[in-house]
Design an enzyme around this catalytic site. Structure first.
Site, PDB file in Angstrom:
ATOM      1  N   SER A 124       0.717  -1.278  -0.020  1.00 59.49           N
ATOM      2  CA  SER A 124       0.010   0.123   0.028  1.00 59.49           C
ATOM      3  C   SER A 124       0.911   1.193   0.059  1.00 59.49           C
ATOM      4  O   SER A 124       2.010   1.171   0.492  1.00 59.49           O
ATOM      5  CB  SER A 124      -0.894  -0.052   1.272  1.00 59.49           C
ATOM      6  N   TYR A 148      -1.903  -0.209  10.489  1.00 62.53           N
ATOM      7  CA  TYR A 148      -2.360  -0.743   9.341  1.00 62.53           C
ATOM      8  C   TYR A 148      -1.308  -0.710   8.348  1.00 62.53           C
ATOM      9  O   TYR A 148      -0.673  -1.608   7.912  1.00 62.53           O
ATOM     10  CB  TYR A 148      -3.517  -0.280   8.772  1.00 62.53           C
ATOM     11  N   LYS A 152       1.672  -3.732   6.730  1.00 64.74           N
ATOM     12  CA  LYS A 152       2.125  -3.884   5.246  1.00 64.74           C
ATOM     13  C   LYS A 152       3.675  -3.735   5.149  1.00 64.74           C
ATOM     14  O   LYS A 152       4.423  -4.312   4.336  1.00 64.74           O
ATOM     15  CB  LYS A 152       1.377  -2.681   4.411  1.00 64.74           C
ATOM     16  N   GLY A 292      -4.184  12.322  10.709  1.00 68.17           N
ATOM     17  CA  GLY A 292      -3.628  11.184  10.145  1.00 68.17           C
ATOM     18  C   GLY A 292      -3.435  11.684   8.291  1.00 68.17           C
ATOM     19  O   GLY A 292      -2.426  11.013   7.685  1.00 68.17           O
TER      20      GLY A 292
HETATM   21  P1  NAD Z   1     -11.385  -6.006   0.811  1.00 65.62           P
HETATM   22  O1  NAD Z   1     -11.479  -5.909   2.264  1.00 65.62           O
HETATM   23  O2  NAD Z   1     -12.488  -5.469  -0.204  1.00 65.62           O
HETATM   24  O3  NAD Z   1     -10.745  -7.267   0.411  1.00 65.62           O
HETATM   25  C1  NAD Z   1     -10.356  -8.285   1.322  1.00 65.62           C
HETATM   26  C2  NAD Z   1     -10.752  -9.272   1.426  1.00 65.62           C
HETATM   27  O4  NAD Z   1     -10.075 -10.270   2.137  1.00 65.62           O
HETATM   28  C3  NAD Z   1     -12.172  -9.610   1.676  1.00 65.62           C
HETATM   29  O5  NAD Z   1     -13.179 -10.285   1.136  1.00 65.62           O
HETATM   30  C4  NAD Z   1     -12.114 -10.181   3.082  1.00 65.62           C
HETATM   31  O6  NAD Z   1     -13.403 -10.984   3.684  1.00 65.62           O
HETATM   32  C5  NAD Z   1     -10.818 -11.070   3.130  1.00 65.62           C
HETATM   33  N1  NAD Z   1     -10.148 -11.236   4.379  1.00 65.62           N
HETATM   34  C6  NAD Z   1      -9.829 -10.302   5.290  1.00 65.62           C
HETATM   35  N2  NAD Z   1      -9.075 -11.120   6.263  1.00 65.62           N
HETATM   36  C7  NAD Z   1      -8.971 -12.392   5.978  1.00 65.62           C
HETATM   37  C8  NAD Z   1      -8.599 -13.679   6.426  1.00 65.62           C
HETATM   38  N3  NAD Z   1      -7.767 -13.462   7.890  1.00 65.62           N
HETATM   39  N4  NAD Z   1      -8.648 -14.979   5.858  1.00 65.62           N
HETATM   40  C9  NAD Z   1      -9.400 -14.906   4.704  1.00 65.62           C
HETATM   41  N5  NAD Z   1      -9.838 -13.770   4.157  1.00 65.62           N
HETATM   42  C10 NAD Z   1      -9.625 -12.610   4.642  1.00 65.62           C
HETATM   43  O7  NAD Z   1     -10.419  -5.091   0.345  1.00 65.62           O
HETATM   44  P2  NAD Z   1      -9.374  -4.578  -0.870  1.00 65.62           P
HETATM   45  O8  NAD Z   1      -9.822  -3.092  -1.044  1.00 65.62           O
HETATM   46  O9  NAD Z   1      -9.922  -5.558  -1.994  1.00 65.62           O
HETATM   47  O10 NAD Z   1      -7.878  -4.595  -0.565  1.00 65.62           O
HETATM   48  C11 NAD Z   1      -7.418  -5.925  -0.837  1.00 65.62           C
HETATM   49  C12 NAD Z   1      -5.702  -5.771  -0.519  1.00 65.62           C
HETATM   50  O11 NAD Z   1      -5.235  -4.751  -0.959  1.00 65.62           O
HETATM   51  C13 NAD Z   1      -5.599  -5.800   1.102  1.00 65.62           C
HETATM   52  O12 NAD Z   1      -4.674  -6.347   1.373  1.00 65.62           O
HETATM   53  C14 NAD Z   1      -5.555  -4.134   1.195  1.00 65.62           C
HETATM   54  O13 NAD Z   1      -4.734  -4.016   2.492  1.00 65.62           O
HETATM   55  C15 NAD Z   1      -4.711  -3.796   0.013  1.00 65.62           C
HETATM   56  N6  NAD Z   1      -4.743  -2.578  -0.415  1.00 65.62           N
HETATM   57  C16 NAD Z   1      -5.878  -1.823  -0.547  1.00 65.62           C
HETATM   58  C17 NAD Z   1      -6.172  -0.633  -1.037  1.00 65.62           C
HETATM   59  C18 NAD Z   1      -7.665   0.134  -1.292  1.00 65.62           C
HETATM   60  O14 NAD Z   1      -7.693   1.324  -1.318  1.00 65.62           O
HETATM   61  N7  NAD Z   1      -8.460  -0.751  -1.411  1.00 65.62           N
HETATM   62  C19 NAD Z   1      -5.051   0.247  -1.094  1.00 65.62           C
HETATM   63  C20 NAD Z   1      -3.719  -0.559  -0.958  1.00 65.62           C
HETATM   64  C21 NAD Z   1      -3.592  -1.754  -0.558  1.00 65.62           C
HETATM   65  C1  WQD Z   2      -9.010  10.271  -0.167  1.00 68.33           C
HETATM   66  C2  WQD Z   2      -8.904  12.009   0.027  1.00 68.33           C
HETATM   67  C3  WQD Z   2      -9.352  12.576   2.208  1.00 68.33           C
HETATM   68  C4  WQD Z   2     -13.114  10.697   2.591  1.00 68.33           C
HETATM   69  C5  WQD Z   2      -6.676   5.290   2.198  1.00 68.33           C
HETATM   70  C6  WQD Z   2      -5.966   4.485   3.214  1.00 68.33           C
HETATM   71  C7  WQD Z   2      -4.660   3.937   1.963  1.00 68.33           C
HETATM   72  C8  WQD Z   2      -5.002   3.098   1.028  1.00 68.33           C
HETATM   73  C9  WQD Z   2      -5.947   4.134   0.219  1.00 68.33           C
HETATM   74  C10 WQD Z   2      -5.082   0.759   1.666  1.00 68.33           C
HETATM   75  C11 WQD Z   2      -8.205  12.407   1.259  1.00 68.33           C
HETATM   76  C12 WQD Z   2     -10.396  12.746   1.358  1.00 68.33           C
HETATM   77  C13 WQD Z   2     -12.080  11.018   2.048  1.00 68.33           C
HETATM   78  C14 WQD Z   2     -14.388  11.778   2.964  1.00 68.33           C
HETATM   79  C15 WQD Z   2     -12.763  13.596   2.293  1.00 68.33           C
HETATM   80  N1  WQD Z   2      -5.743   1.744   1.464  1.00 68.33           N
HETATM   81  N2  WQD Z   2     -11.834  12.445   1.846  1.00 68.33           N
HETATM   82  N3  WQD Z   2     -14.124  13.078   2.521  1.00 68.33           N
HETATM   83  O1  WQD Z   2      -7.032   8.258   3.111  1.00 68.33           O
HETATM   84  O2  WQD Z   2      -5.822   8.382   0.726  1.00 68.33           O
HETATM   85  O3  WQD Z   2      -5.843   6.218   1.540  1.00 68.33           O
HETATM   86  O4  WQD Z   2      -6.981   4.468   0.949  1.00 68.33           O
HETATM   87  O5  WQD Z   2      -4.030   0.371   1.675  1.00 68.33           O
HETATM   88  O6  WQD Z   2      -3.827   3.280   3.013  1.00 68.33           O
HETATM   89  O7  WQD Z   2      -5.327   5.473   3.972  1.00 68.33           O
HETATM   90  O8  WQD Z   2      -8.120   7.460   0.854  1.00 68.33           O
HETATM   91  O9  WQD Z   2     -10.402   7.619  -0.087  1.00 68.33           O
HETATM   92  O10 WQD Z   2     -10.034   7.892   2.593  1.00 68.33           O
HETATM   93  O11 WQD Z   2      -9.057   9.507   0.897  1.00 68.33           O
HETATM   94  O12 WQD Z   2     -12.688  14.713   1.935  1.00 68.33           O
HETATM   95  O13 WQD Z   2     -15.525  11.391   3.039  1.00 68.33           O
HETATM   96  O14 WQD Z   2     -10.368  12.269   0.118  1.00 68.33           O
HETATM   97  O15 WQD Z   2      -9.057  13.619   3.029  1.00 68.33           O
HETATM   98  O16 WQD Z   2      -7.506  13.514   0.856  1.00 68.33           O
HETATM   99  P1  WQD Z   2      -6.438   7.913   1.686  1.00 68.33           P
HETATM  100  P2  WQD Z   2      -9.492   8.017   1.175  1.00 68.33           P
END
Ligand code: NAD
Ligand code: WQD
Length: 337
Positions: A124, A148, A152, A292
Site C-alpha cells: 500500500s 495498518y 504492510k 492522519g
Molecule cells: P477488501 O476488504 O475488499 O478485500 C479483502 C478480502 O480479504 C475480503 O474479502 C475479506 O473478507 C478477506 N479477508 C480478510 N481477512 C481475511 C482472513 N484472515 N482470511 C481470509 N480472508 C480474509 O479489500 P481490498 O480493497 O480488496 O484490498 C485488498 C488488499 O489490497 C488488502 O490487502 C489491502 O490492504 C490492500 N490495499 C487496498 C487498497 C484500497 O484502497 N482498497 C489500497 C492499498 C492496498
Molecule cells: C482520499 C482523500 C481525504 C473521505 C486510504 C488508505 C490507504 C490506501 C488507500 C489501503 C483524502 C479525502 C475522504 C471523505 C474526504 N488503502 N476524503 N472526505 O486516505 O488517501 O487512503 O485508501 O491501503 O492506506 O489510507 O483514501 O479515499 O480515504 O481519502 O474529503 O469522506 O479524500 O481527506 O484527501 P486515503 P480516502
C-alpha cells in the site's frame, strides 16, 4: 497456470479473479468473508463464464489452508486477504497485526511446505506516510503512520528477508495507491460495509441517496485547491498489473513496485469529475482535516512500467463512470440482488 487468490471475494480480489479467469488462468479463492459477500464470487463466475473453486477459510488457519494446498497444485499465490481500515487499525492494533502479519506468516509456511514459491503481495502507498518527495518513488523512505501501514511495511520486510535467504522464492509487493472504480459490466464493484471510509464510495453513496452530503476533510493543504491530492487508479488497471506481475515471476528475489497513474487529483477535482458523469451537483461541506491525512500522495509509476511493461490506461472520468454505474445498478451493494 493455477493461482490461489486469497481475499478473492473482496473489492480488488474479485476484479482480479475475473481478469485472470478471462485470460486462461485457473483461479481458486480462499476468503473468510469477514469483509465481503460470497455473492461477489457468483458474479465473478458469471462474468468469467465458468465456475471457480472457493473456500470459506481464514488464511490464519493452518489445517484449513493446508487442505486447500493439498487439493490443488498452485503455480503462484496472490495475497489480498487483510484488514484495511486505517482508523480501525489504531483502535485495534493487535487484530491488524494478527490478520495481516499472522495471515502472511501462515501463508508462507504453507507455501513452503507445498513448494510454491511465487507470490504477489498487496502492499500500500500508506507505507510512505507523509513522504519527503512527490511523486513518490519506491526508494522514497517508508514512514508508515498507522498500525495498518506498519503491517504492510513489516510484511514487505519479512518477504525481503525470506527471499534473500532462499532462491526458491519470487515475490512482488505491489504498492497500490488509491484503487477505485468497478468492472465495466457493473456486476462487481466496491461494496464497503457500513459508512464508507474512502472518498469514492462515499461519493457514490451520496449520489444514490444513501448518504446526505460529502464532508471534504480540509481545504487548507498546500495543494492546487487546498484539498487533499491522491493518485486514484482504476481497479481494472490495478488487476492488470497483477497479471503482468504473474507473467514476470521467473527470477528469484523480492521486488516492490508502485501501482499508480502518476497523476494527482484533489478531492474537489474528483467531486467535479463525478458531478460530470452523474449529471448533477452533489451536496458537500468543508470540514476539519481528518487526523492522519497527508496533503499529497502521488506515485512515480516508472518502475512498474519498466519491469512489468504495465501502465494504467483509464482516467479519472472512467473511474467515476464505472464506480457510479456499479452503485446505480446495485444501490445497496451486493445485497441489492
Ligand atoms: P477488501 O476488504 O475488499 O478485500 C479483502 C478480502 O480479504 C475480503 O474479502 C475479506 O473478507 C478477506 N479477508 C480478510 N481477512 C481475511 C482472513 N484472515 N482470511 C481470509 N480472508 C480474509 O479489500 P481490498 O480493497 O480488496 O484490498 C485488498 C488488499 O489490497 C488488502 O490487502 C489491502 O490492504 C490492500 N490495499 C487496498 C487498497 C484500497 O484502497 N482498497 C489500497 C492499498 C492496498
Ligand atoms: C482520499 C482523500 C481525504 C473521505 C486510504 C488508505 C490507504 C490506501 C488507500 C489501503 C483524502 C479525502 C475522504 C471523505 C474526504 N488503502 N476524503 N472526505 O486516505 O488517501 O487512503 O485508501 O491501503 O492506506 O489510507 O483514501 O479515499 O480515504 O481519502 O474529503 O469522506 O479524500 O481527506 O484527501 P486515503 P480516502
Amino acid at each position: 497456470m493455477k493461482v490461489l487468490v486469497t481475499g478473492g471475494a473482496g473489492f480488488i480480489g474479485s476484479h482480479c479473479c475475473v481478469d485472470l479467469m478471462t485470460h486462461d488462468v485457473e483461479v481458486v479463492v480462499v476468503d473468510d468473508h469477514s469483509n465481503s459477500s460470497p455473492l461477489a464470487l457468483d458474479r465473478v463466475a458469471e462474468l468469467a463464464g465458468r465456475e471457480l473453486a472457493s473456500y470459506a477459510v481464514d488464511v490464519r488457519d493452518p489445517a484449513a489452508l493446508d487442505a486447500v494446498f493439498r487439493e490443488h497444485g498452485f503455480d503462484a499465490v496472490i495475497h489480498f486477504a487483510a484488514r484495511k481500515a486505517v482508523g480501525e487499525s489504531v483502535e485495534m492494533p493487535f487484530e491488524y497485526y494478527d490478520a495481516n502479519v499472522g495471515g502472511l506468516l501462515n501463508l508462507l509456511r504453507t507455501m513452503r511446505a507445498h513448494e510454491v514459491g511465487r507470490l504477489v503481495f498487496s502492499s500500500s502507498c500508506s507505507i510512505y506516510g507523509d513522504a519527503d518527495e512527490v511523486p513518490i518513488r519506491e526508494e522514497t523512505p517508508a514512514r508508515p503512520a498507522s498500525p495498518y501501514a506498519r503491517t504492510k511495511w513489516f510484511c514487505e520486510q519479512i518477504l525481503a528477508d525470506v527471499c534473500a535467504r532462499d532462491s526458491a522464492w519470487s515475490v512482488m509487493a505491489l504498492r497500490y495507491f488509491n484503487p477505485v472504480g468497478a468492472h465495466e459490466s457493473a456486476r462487481i464493484g466496491e461494496d464497503p460495509r457500513g459508512v464508507p471510509n474512502n472518498l469514492m464510495p462515499y461519493l457514490t453513496q451520496v449520489a444514490v441517496g444513501r448518504l446526505r452530503e460529502l464532508s471534504v476533510f480540509g481545504d487548507d493543504y498546500p495543494t492546487v485547491d487546498g484539498t487533499g491530492v491522491r493518485d486514484y487508479i482504476h481497479v481494472m488497471d490495478v488487476v492488470e498489473g497483477h497479471r503482468a506481475a504473474l507473467e514476470r515471476m521467473d527470477a528469484p528475489g523480492f521486488r516492490s513496485l508502485n501501482l499508480g497513474t502518476g497523476i494527482g487529483t484533489s478531492v474537489l477535482q474528483l467531486l467535479a469529475a463525478f458531478t460530470q458523469v452523474c449529471g448533477r451537483e452533489l451536496p458537500y461541506r468543508i470540514v476539519a482535516r481528518r487526523p492522519g491525512d497527508v496533503a499529497e500522495l502521488v506515485a512515480a509509476p516508472d518502475r512498474a512500467a519498466r519491469e512489468l511493461d504495465w501502465r494504467s490506461r483509464r482516467d479519472v472520468l472512467d473511474m467515476c463512470r464505472d464506480a457510479w454505474r456499479f452503485q446505480q445498478r446495485n444501490p445497496q451493494g451486493y445485497e441489492s440482488a
